[in-house]
Write an enzyme that holds these catalytic residues in place. Structure first.
Site, PDB file in Angstrom:
ATOM      1  N   ASN A  63       0.772  -1.232   0.000  1.00 34.37           N
ATOM      2  CA  ASN A  63       0.000   0.000   0.000  1.00 34.37           C
ATOM      3  C   ASN A  63       0.808   1.289   0.000  1.00 34.37           C
ATOM      4  OD1 ASN A  63      -2.406  -1.475  -0.111  1.00 34.37           O
ATOM      5  ND2 ASN A  63      -2.274  -1.833   2.078  1.00 34.37           N
ATOM      6  N   ASN A  85      -4.711  -0.439  -2.117  1.00 30.45           N
ATOM      7  CA  ASN A  85      -6.122  -0.657  -1.838  1.00 30.45           C
ATOM      8  C   ASN A  85      -6.897   0.505  -2.438  1.00 30.45           C
ATOM      9  OD1 ASN A  85      -8.642  -1.160  -0.903  1.00 30.45           O
ATOM     10  ND2 ASN A  85      -8.166  -0.965   1.269  1.00 30.45           N
ATOM     11  N   SER A  87      -9.984   1.224  -2.682  1.00 29.58           N
ATOM     12  CA  SER A  87     -11.144   1.745  -1.966  1.00 29.58           C
ATOM     13  C   SER A  87     -10.753   2.920  -1.082  1.00 29.58           C
ATOM     14  CB  SER A  87     -11.776   0.643  -1.115  1.00 29.58           C
ATOM     15  OG  SER A  87     -10.889   0.211  -0.105  1.00 29.58           O
ATOM     16  N   SER A 235      -5.534 -10.073   5.737  1.00 24.34           N
ATOM     17  CA  SER A 235      -4.785  -8.824   5.656  1.00 24.34           C
ATOM     18  C   SER A 235      -3.864  -8.833   4.453  1.00 24.34           C
ATOM     19  CB  SER A 235      -3.955  -8.626   6.932  1.00 24.34           C
ATOM     20  OG  SER A 235      -2.872  -9.554   6.964  1.00 24.34           O
ATOM     21  N   GLY A 237      -0.784  -8.181   4.501  1.00 26.92           N
ATOM     22  CA  GLY A 237       0.462  -8.824   4.886  1.00 26.92           C
ATOM     23  C   GLY A 237       0.440 -10.318   4.691  1.00 26.92           C
ATOM     24  N   HIS A 283      -9.880  -7.811  10.340  1.00 25.17           N
ATOM     25  CA  HIS A 283      -8.840  -8.832  10.264  1.00 25.17           C
ATOM     26  C   HIS A 283      -8.694  -9.526  11.613  1.00 25.17           C
ATOM     27  CE1 HIS A 283      -7.860  -7.176   6.432  1.00 25.17           C
ATOM     28  NE2 HIS A 283      -7.325  -6.073   6.910  1.00 25.17           N
TER      29      HIS A 283
END
Length: 311
Positions: A63, A85, A87, A235, A237, A283
Site C-alpha cells: 500500500n 487498496n 477503496s 490482511s 500482509g 482482520h
C-alpha cells in the site's frame, strides 16, 4: 467472472478491460532466490534493515508506504511489487473535501490514504493465459479468459482527479515496480483500479498495473481457514507473504509486528510512519500472526524481530 468477496456479483469484461491484462505471468524469473516482504510495522523504526532489504532479489511492499528520505535506512528503497487498496482512494475524497490539511510529504500522504489492504494455491495474478496455463488458480487475471464482456464507461476517482502529476511523482519512488490491485475483490474497487491503470498508461509511466485473480484470493482464504484463520478478509500482509512463499526460494519478513511493545518492552507505533490503528473486526491479526510464527518456526520463512546486523 465472480468477485472474490462478493461472489454473488459478477463482472462481464469486454475487450477494453481484457487488454488491460498482461499476456502472460509477469514473474518470468521465478522462483526468485531471496525475497523480502516489507510490512509497515513500527518495529522497523531504527531497525537499520534498509541495506539488507535492498539486497533481496525481489522486494514486496504493501500500500504505497514511504520509502524515501530518512526512513530508507530502516525500510530500504527497492520495490519490485507494491499493493494498493483502491477503496481508500475513494474514501479520501471526504476527508480532503472536508478541509483536512494536506501533508507536506506526498509519499507519506498517499501511504496513509492507502495503508490497509497488504497464499499457497497455484499462481495468483490475472493474466491473458491464466485459464489455460495454470492448473490450480491463477494469481493474476490474464487475457485468455474468453467470453467476458463489460461496458467500460467514464469514471472519476477523486483521489487522482486534478492530482495526476502528484500521484505519478509519488509513484516514481517505486521505480518500475508492479502495482498489484484487488480490482475484482469488491465492486467498489473495480473502477478505482481501472483509473489507476488508465492514468499510468496515458502517462507512459514505468510502473505496471496487475490485478489479483479473485479465484486465487478465494482459494487462499479457504486454505487459511483450514489453519484456523477465519475472518472477513485476509490482511494484505498475509496475502503477500503467501504470494512470496509461492514465488521465492527464501522469504524474509520485515515489519511484521502487531504489538504495541517490543520483546524488550519498548513502545512501538502501529506503522513506522504513523500510529493509525486498524478497524476492529475486519482482520484476525492474532490468528494470522500465530500462523506466520508457525511458518517461521518450521523454517518456511524467516521473521526479523530486531535490528538488522550491519556488515
Amino acid at each position: 467472472m465472480s468477485y472474490e468477496a462478493e461472489s454473488k456479483n459478477s463482472i462481464l469484461i469486454r475487450k477494453k478491460i481484457f487488454d488491460m491484462f498482461p499476456v502472460s505471468q509477469p514473474f518470468v524469473e521465478r522462483p526468485y532466490n531471496q525475497c523480502a516482504v516489507v510490512g509497515n510495522g513500527g518495529i522497523l523504526n531504527k531497525s537499520l534493515c534498509g541495506a539488507e532489504i535492498d539486497k533481496a532479489d525481489f522486494v514486496f511492499r504493501c500500500n504505497l508506504p514511504p520509502t524515501t528520505g530518512n526512513v530508507s535506512k530502516d525500510v530500504g528503497s527497492k520495490t519490485n511489487l507494491v499493493t494498493i487498496n483502491p477503496s481508500i482512494i475513494t474514501l479520501s475524497a471526504a476527508a480532503e473535501a472536508g478541509g483536512a490539511p494536506a501533508t507536506t510529504a506526498a509519499l507519506a500522504s498517499l501511504s496513509r490514504l492507502l495503508a490497509e489492504q497488504c497464499s499457497p494455491c497455484g499462481s495468483s495474478l490475472t493474466t491473458r493465459g491464466a485459464a489455460s496455463t495454470l492448473s490450480i488458480c491463477p494469481l493474476v487475471v490474464n487475457s485468455h479468459h474468453s467470453g467476458w464482456s463489460f461496458q467500460l464507461f467514464p469514471i472519476t476517482i477523486w483521489g487522482l482527479k486534478g492530482k495526476k502529476a502528484v500521484f505519478l511523482e509519488d509513484l516514481e519512488a517505486y521505480g518500475d515496480a508492479f502495482l498489484l490491485l484487488p480490482a475484482f475483490s469488491f465492486r467498489a474497487n473495480t473502477f478505482a483500479s481501472f483509473k489507476v491503470y488508465s492514468t499510468l498508461e496515458e502517462s507512459k509511466a514505468r510502473q505496471k498495473v496487475i490485478y489479483f485473480h479473485p479465484k486465487y484470493l478465494r482459494n487462499l482464504a479457504l486454505f487459511w481457514r483450514t489453519k484456523g484463520v477465519i475472518e472477513y478478509r485476509l490482511s494484505s500482509g498475509l496475502m503477500i507473504a503467501s504470494v512470496a512463499i509461492e514465488l521465492c526460494e527464501n522469504v524474509k519478513l520485515y515489519g511484521f509486528w502487531p504489538f504495541s511493545k517490543t520483546v524488550q518492552d519498548t513502545p512501538v507505533s502501529h506503522h513506522y510512519y504513523d500510529n493509525s490503528l486498524p478497524k476492529r473486526g475486519f482482520h484476525e491479526m492474532p490468528k494470522e500472526y500465530s500462523q506466520i510464527l508457525q511458518l517461521h518456526v518450521k523454517g518456511i520463512l524467516k521473521l526479523q524481530f530486531s535490528k538488522c546486523e550491519i556488515a
